[in-house]
Each structure stands twice: as structure tokens, then as C-alpha cells.
Design an enzyme around this catalytic site. Structure first.
Site, PDB file in Angstrom:
ATOM      1  N   HIS A 487      -2.882  14.168   5.957  1.00  0.00           N
ATOM      2  CA  HIS A 487      -2.172  13.300   6.766  1.00  0.00           C
ATOM      3  C   HIS A 487      -1.377  11.936   5.437  1.00  0.00           C
ATOM      4  O   HIS A 487      -1.186  11.603   5.135  1.00  0.00           O
ATOM      5  CB  HIS A 487      -1.428  13.514   8.169  1.00  0.00           C
ATOM      6  CG  HIS A 487      -0.180  13.381   8.104  1.00  0.00           C
ATOM      7  ND1 HIS A 487       0.727  13.847   9.078  1.00  0.00           N
ATOM      8  CD2 HIS A 487       0.062  11.669   8.807  1.00  0.00           C
ATOM      9  CE1 HIS A 487       1.955  12.790   9.034  1.00  0.00           C
ATOM     10  NE2 HIS A 487       2.084  11.829   8.755  1.00  0.00           N
ATOM     11  N   GLU A 488      -2.999  11.397   6.317  1.00  0.00           N
ATOM     12  CA  GLU A 488      -2.513   9.749   6.026  1.00  0.00           C
ATOM     13  C   GLU A 488      -2.767   9.698   4.178  1.00  0.00           C
ATOM     14  O   GLU A 488      -1.711   8.979   3.510  1.00  0.00           O
ATOM     15  CB  GLU A 488      -3.354   8.841   6.806  1.00  0.00           C
ATOM     16  CG  GLU A 488      -3.507   9.322   8.100  1.00  0.00           C
ATOM     17  CD  GLU A 488      -2.293   8.581   9.012  1.00  0.00           C
ATOM     18  OE1 GLU A 488      -1.757   7.931   7.979  1.00  0.00           O
ATOM     19  OE2 GLU A 488      -1.941   9.168   9.586  1.00  0.00           O
ATOM     20  N   HIS A 491       0.915   9.934   2.770  1.00  0.00           N
ATOM     21  CA  HIS A 491       1.510   8.486   2.968  1.00  0.00           C
ATOM     22  C   HIS A 491       1.027   7.413   2.147  1.00  0.00           C
ATOM     23  O   HIS A 491       2.180   6.932   1.151  1.00  0.00           O
ATOM     24  CB  HIS A 491       1.626   8.350   4.367  1.00  0.00           C
ATOM     25  CG  HIS A 491       1.704   8.206   5.527  1.00  0.00           C
ATOM     26  ND1 HIS A 491       3.676   8.790   5.443  1.00  0.00           N
ATOM     27  CD2 HIS A 491       1.726   8.803   7.041  1.00  0.00           C
ATOM     28  CE1 HIS A 491       3.723   9.234   6.582  1.00  0.00           C
ATOM     29  NE2 HIS A 491       2.609   9.526   7.494  1.00  0.00           N
ATOM     30  N   HIS A 494       2.385   8.609  -1.583  1.00  0.00           N
ATOM     31  CA  HIS A 494       4.239   7.767  -1.586  1.00  0.00           C
ATOM     32  C   HIS A 494       4.343   6.457  -2.341  1.00  0.00           C
ATOM     33  O   HIS A 494       4.495   6.683  -2.616  1.00  0.00           O
ATOM     34  CB  HIS A 494       4.479   7.747  -0.196  1.00  0.00           C
ATOM     35  CG  HIS A 494       6.110   8.180  -0.073  1.00  0.00           C
ATOM     36  ND1 HIS A 494       6.539   8.599   0.778  1.00  0.00           N
ATOM     37  CD2 HIS A 494       6.924   8.520  -2.017  1.00  0.00           C
ATOM     38  CE1 HIS A 494       8.223   8.453   0.681  1.00  0.00           C
ATOM     39  NE2 HIS A 494       8.117   8.633  -0.951  1.00  0.00           N
TER      40      HIS A 494
END
Length: 705
Positions: A487-488, A491, A494
């Protein structure tokens, strides 16, 4: 989750400590290089550097306004503000991961930086530059990123109070400064309350049921405090281990009560780190800010810069999803109560029993547990596998650089490269420790932008709180922790894979907050794909990949109690949004009353009277999610629907990976989120994939606009 943004705050490079030779003192926070020299930074460097850099920003703006234009005003100001944000970022970061000596200088710098950004947001001359540029002939032919910066900038000026005058203008600015101070105080209270409570025992039998890794961590926690025996803390890994595995019901209750009452007026630390007054003042000030800007509530103000069209749509979305999920959640909870009564002799299922009983039901039903999986997910193997997944999807490689200074021995630094050329970098701080804020997040070190000296590479912080290695045993992750790491990193991608060269809309900057979770939740999907699991798993002793039998059980259990998890998220999201929909804030009593009402409508799991979840709800009181916690579910619709294209074409389909890269990751905030999603998917998002992935039957499947 990404760390909350204040415009595009990032770090800078820091401090040479000059010897006493009569030479002028050099402050690395005032100097600019790509990576902060954490080995030379000192807290007393912060105040003079921030003051100098803010002064420089004001000077640059003053000069730029004499001849307004992109090249004469906005480009030089971006350069100056980038220096400021890159200086403030490591200060903010060290306050989160080390606290202690960095707290006071961070709070002093935060006050000054907040005052500066508020001043800029209310500057009518600077707003006029934006307005005139937007009306310039040929504006529509400008590069997309520049156009978007101007459009979003004009919106943010309005939301920053540029149209306010006199007393209202001063009040708005004072409120902004005070809100920054209160958010920091809220986070400090949660951290201090978490660190202040421990339970020590010299009898290991009290810890019966805990995994070997958790017992070893408790022994290390005791040793680090100068004690013999075992110490339980409220840090995530310790708390979750007790709640999920401890057979000692009294211990579970003790730890649970301490955890859910943190930073409040009740519990073992009642009143000591109480956030009650902090919450009241934050809500009152946010409501006043909204009124000053002409909004009926802070929720309306919040949605004005998000993907959702209006506050009513957010409420309808959450209530519709709750109506779909709650019947399934009720069935799941009824099954758990029946199992607890018939198989565990628990006639009454208390809150501190639920994770423990749920783990046993899961084992009974699927013969699988997180602890059984843990040996197959050693942190080094998971990390290497993650990098391999990303290389197959997006064509980038990851390489460690041990020469880069870091702030703790556990931290690693890596470069991202494409075709041998470095395009980005990131710091990874994976393990829990004292004085480190709980949770997991990504934050920006430097943003990709066209600087005077050339293209500035994007650099990120990635922070988690996993259990560290003990003795000869490496850090072993639960599968839940594996998804957190993915998940991190989503980020981070992105932020790092953007091709935008204007800071205001590069990476996660300028991305609607309710779409910013799309890449992170999207990347989690590969944690459940057999082909990817073979890459991220390997027994820490033998290297054996996750056996097919265990894999099948894990996949079968994927949606175990998923509806209960969904309604818990919806409980938090509805509480947050309805709380910020009030026109005049709320008292502590009214906050509790609203949370109780939302729980009665949505939740299926009971809580104790002393549960003060709201007092440690840092996402909305100390982070960027005020009236925005719904973003997790909103973006989950996007991420599930995006991943469904990979399900159709192959999870490592190169063309689809490059399409996601080009349409989503590389675009940053340079275009509207719905436009980018529609470009990738070929249509607007649908909730169908989310319901299917969650195992929740859909009666109707309206599109989410």
C-alpha cells in the site's frame, strides 16, 4: 496513507557544523542538494534556516510582482518555495520518527511555515497574477501541467481566504495558525499516551498463546527498558499480538482498555494526555473557517477540492455502501458469537474477546492463521519480491544505496531507475520503535520539477511499523503487514513515477484527496495473486515458497469477516463526515453522542462505555483526512475497478501495466482524477468490482460519479 500535505512541503539539505575557526557558520538546511544529510542535522539548525528561507520567499515574490508573469513571478517563486519545503520536510519527518529533541523546533517551524502559506494564500497581488495568466490569449495552448497549476491555484486562493478583508481576513489567518498548532498537539498527545503505558510481567505464562515472535519482542522491550521479563506496549505489533493471540482474557482486557482510552478523560491515564479540549477547538475553528469562506460546513469546504461532486453525494455513497454491507456483517458477527459460545465457552463476547475469537474461528474454518503464514514472509524476501512485481508492471528497477546518510540504523535508501537511468529515490523506515509515530505513511522529500539546475528527481519517505528482527530471526511479516508495505509503496510510486515537471501538480500534489488512495489500494491486489505471492514469499529458514496448500487456504480466507471490516471503515467515515457537516463544531459530549448514533446505524460490534476512539483518531484531527476519511472507500471503488482490467488481461500484462503507468501514475495532479481514470478504464468507475472483491453481494450496482 500519504502524509498530510501543506501545499507541497518537502525537505532540503542540511547542516555543516563548522569548527570554531572564525569562518561563518554554515547551515545545511539553508543549502540545497537532493538528499538531506541526516548525519549532520541538529535541532538548533531549524529556526534560523526556516526564517532565512521564508524571508527569501518573500523577497522573491516582492521582486516578481514588479513584472508579473510566469517566468518573472511564478517560476522564481516555485524555486524559492521548493527550497523552503525541502528544508521543512526533514524537520517534520524527524518529529514523526524520532520525536524527542525534534518536537520543539518542529512546532516552532510549523507555526512560521503555516503563517507563510496562509499569507501567500491571501495575497491579492499574487492571485491577480494567476487570474491574468488564466485570461491571457493562448492560455488554452499552454502545457497541461501549467494550465492545471493555474486553475487549481485560483481555486486554492479562494479556499485560502484571498477574498476576505479586514477583521475576517485576520481571523482566518489566526485560525489557520492555531489549527496547525492544535493538530500537532493532538498527535503529540496520542504518541505520548501510547509510549507512557506498558504492562510488565516476570511470568511468561501470562503471555500464553502469543507467537514466539511476539514473546521475543516483549522480552526485547523489557530489556531495552533495563528490566528482566516481558513488557507489553501499545505499539501496533505488540497490541495486535495480544488482542489476537493471548489466551489470558484478563491481559486482553487490560491492554484493550488502555488502548481504546488513549489521550482521553478515562482509562488508566485518565486526563493526563486528554485530547478533549483539543478536539473541541479544532472543530470550532474549522467550522468558523468554512463560514468565513461562505460554506455551510467544513464538510462542504473539504469537498470543494475533492473528486466527489458535493457533500450530499458523499453521504449517499457511504450510506448506500453501509446498507449493502451491514446485513452481511450482521451474519458474520452472529456466526462469531455462535462459535464463541459453542466452541470457546464464551457466553458473552466482550470487545477484547472479538479478535481472539475471530482468529480461532478463522483457524477452525480455514485451518490458516496470520502466524502460520508469517515464517513465509520474511521482510527481506517480501521487499525483494515487491521490487520484482513493480519491475514487471512498470519497467523500473530498485537498487539500494548504502552511502546515503539516514536517521536510524534500520533505515535504507533506494534508487528507482528506468533503462539504467535514475529517475527517483526513497527512504524506507520499516520497524516500530519507541518515540516513533504509529501507523504507516508516505511523505515527500523532494518533488519532481524543472529546476534552474535541471530536472529535480522525486524522493519519498516510506514509513511502516513492523516487528523488528530478534536474535537470529529476521523480521517476519503477517500477510496483513505485507499488504501495508505494498500500500505505502503504491503511494510512493504515485509520487516517484510522475513525469510532470511543475511542482504544484507533480506526483501526489494537486491530486484530489479522495482519489489519492487509488495507486496504493491498487497495488495491494498483487498480494493476493498466486504468481506474485511466489515472488514475495519464501520460508526464512529454507527459502521454500509458500506451499500450495497454505496458499489455497489463505485465498479461501481472503474475505473472512470482510463485511465486518467494511462497516468498521464506514463507521469511521460517516462519523468523520457527519461531524464536519455540523455548522458550528461540537462539544466533547456531542462528539461522543454522534459516534454512538453512527455506531447504532452502521456498526455490528459493540464497544465499552470507556471507548474513546475519537481521542486518537489522528487521521481527521492531526492528518489530512478531515471530512475526507471516506476517501479510503471512494478510492477503493476506483482501485478495484482498475484492477479488474488486469484480471481480464493478466495480472502482469505489460500493455495494461504501461497503460496504468501512463494514465495514472505519470500524470500526477496535472489532470482531473475522473478524467484520468476514465482514460485508463475506458469508462467511468463502477462499484461492482469492489463488491465482488469484498465478497458482498450486490443488489444494484449504481456507478459512482
Amino acid at each position: 496513507m500519504p502524509a498530510p500535505r501543506r501545499r507541497n512541503l518537502l525537505p532540503s539539505q542540511l547542516l555543516h557544523q563548522c569548527q570554531n575557526t572564525g569562518a561563518p557558520m554554515s547551515n545545511p538546511l539553508s543549502e540545497i542538494s537532493l538528499l538531506p544529510p541526516f548525519d549532520r542535522m541538529q535541532p538548533d539548525h531549524v529556526e534560523p534556516a526556516i526564517a532565512e528561507l521564508i524571508g527569501n520567499c518573500r523577497d522573491v515574490l516582492r521582486e516578481g510582482l514588479e513584472q508579473p508573469g510566469w517566468d518573472t513571478t511564478l517560476a522564481p517563486l516555485e524555486e524559492a518555495e521548493d527550497r523552503l519545503t525541502r528544508a521543512f520536510s526533514p524537520v517534520s519527518h524527524l518529529n514523526s520518527v524520532l520525536s524527542g529533541d525534534w518536537r520543539a523546533p518542529y512546532e516552532a517551524a510549523l507555526a512560521e511555515v503555516t503563517a507563510y502559506w496562509t499569507e501567500q494564500g491571501q495575497n491579492p497581488e499574487l492571485y491577480e497574477v494567476y487570474r491574468r495568466l488564466s485570461e491571457t490569449g493562448g492560455f488554452e495552448n499552454w502545457p497541461q501541467a501549467r494550465k492545471q497549476m493555474i486553475r487549481l491555484g485560483m481555486r486554492d486562493f479562494r479556499l485560502g481566504g484571498v477574498a476576505l478583508e479586514g477583521e475576517e481576513r485576520e481571523r482566518f489567518a489566526a485560525n489557520s495558525r492555531r489549527l496547525a498548532e492544535l493538530s500537532s498537539r493532538f498527535a503529540n498527545n496520542v504518541l505520548d499516551a501510547t509510549n507512557a503505558w506498558t504492562y510488565h510481567t516476570s511470568d511468561v505464562e501470562e503471555l500464553a498463546g502469543l507467537p514466539v515472535t511476539a514473546i521475543a519482542a516483549a522480552e526485547e522491550a523489557a530489556r531495552s527498558r533495563g528490566n528482566e521479563g516481558w513488557t507489553i506496549t501499545l505499539d501496533g505489533p505488540s497490541y495486535l499480538a495480544v488482542m489476537t493471540h493471548a489466551d489470558n482474557r484478563e491481559l486482553r482486557e487490560r491492554v484493550y482498555r488502555a488502548f481504546v482510552s488513549r489521550a482521553s478523560d478515562v482509562g488508566p491515564q485518565a486526563g493526563k494526555f486528554d485530547n478533549s479540549a483539543v478536539m473541541e477547538e479544532i472543530l470550532a475553528l474549522r467550522a468558523e473557517q468554512a463560514r468565513l469562506l461562505g460554506f455551510g460546513s467544513y464538510a462542504e469546504l473539504s469537498v470543494a477540492s475533492k473528486m466527489a461532486p458535493d457533500a450530499g453525494e458523499v453521504t449517499r455513497f457511504l450510506e448506500d455502501l453501509a446498507a449493502r454491507a451491514r446485513p452481511a456483517a450482521e451474519r458474520e458477527y452472529a456466526d462469531l458469537r455462535l462459535f464463541a459460545r459453542e466452541s470457546l465457552s464464551l457466553e458473552h463476547l466482550h470487545p477484547w474477546d472479538i479478535p481472539w475469537a475471530a482468529e480461532r474461528l478463522k483457524q477452525s474454518r480455514y485451518a490458516i492463521s496470520q502466524e502460520e503464514l508469517r515464517p513465509y514472509f520474511p521482510y527481506p524476501q517480501v521487499l525483494a519480491g515487491l521490487f520484482s512485481v513493480v519491475e514487471k508492471l512498470f519497467g523500473v528497477t530498485v537498487e539500494e544505496d548504502a552511502s546515503v546518510p539516514v536517521w536510524h540504523r534500520d533505515v535504507q535508501f533506494f534508487w528507482l531507475a528506468r533503462e539504467g537511468e535514475r529517475i527517483a529515490g526513497f527512504y524506507l523506515d520499516p520497524f516500530a520503535r519507541e518515540k516513533k509515530r504509529g501507523g504507516a505513511w508516505m511523505a515527500s522529500v523532494a518533488t519532481r520539477r524543472q529546476a534552474k539546475a535541471g530536472m529535480q528527481l522525486p524522493i519519498a519517505y516510506l514509513v511502516c511499523n513492523f516487528s523488528a528482527a530478534t536474535g537470529d530471526t529476521p523480521s517476519l511479516l503477517t500477510h496483513n503487514e505485507v499488504t501495508t508495505l505494498f500500500h505505502e509503496f503504491g503511494h510512493g510510486l504515485h509520487h516517484m513515477l510522475t513525469r510532470v515537471d511543475v511542482a504544484a501538480v507533480s506526483g501526489i500534489n494537486g491530486v484530489a484527496w479522495d482519489a489519492v488512495e487509488l495507486p496504493s489500494q491498487f497495488l495491494e491486489n498483487w498480494c493476493w495473486q498466486p504468481e506474485a505471492i511466489a515472488m514475495i514469499s519464501g520460508h526464512y529458514r529454507t527459502g521454500e515458497p509458500l506451499p500450495r496448500a497454505l496458499l489455497d487456504k489463505m485465498l479461501a480466507a481472503k474475505n473472512f469477516q470482510s463485511a465486518m471490516f467494511t462497516v468498521r471503515q464506514l463507521e469511521f467515515a460517516l462519523f468523520d463526515f457527519l461531524l464536519h457537516s455540523r455548522p458550528a463544531g461540537a462539544s466533547v459530549r456531542e462528539i461522543q453522542q454522534l459516534l454512538d448514533e453512527v455506531r447504532a446505524r452502521v456498526a455490528v460490534v459493540p464497544v465499552i462505555a470507556d471507548n474513546r476512539f475519537q481521542h486518537s483518531f489522528s487521521h481527521i484531527f492531526a492528518g489530512g483526512y478531515a471530512a475526507g476519511y471516506y476517501s479510503y472507500k471512494w478510492a477503493e471503488v476506483l482501485s478495484a475497478d482498475a484492477f479488474s482490467m488486469f484480471e481480464e488481461r493478466g495480472i502482469f500484462d505489460a500493455d495494461t501495466g504501461l497503460r496504468f503507468l501512463g494514465s495514472i501514475l505519470e500524470q500526477g495532479g496535472s489532470r482531473d482524477a475522473l478524467e484520468l481514470f476514465t482514460e485508463f478504464r475506458g469508462r467511468e468507475p463502477s462499484i461492482e468490482a469492489l463488491l465482488r472483491h469484498s465478497g458482498i453481494d450486490a443488489v444494484t450496482t449504481p456507478d459512482v460519479q
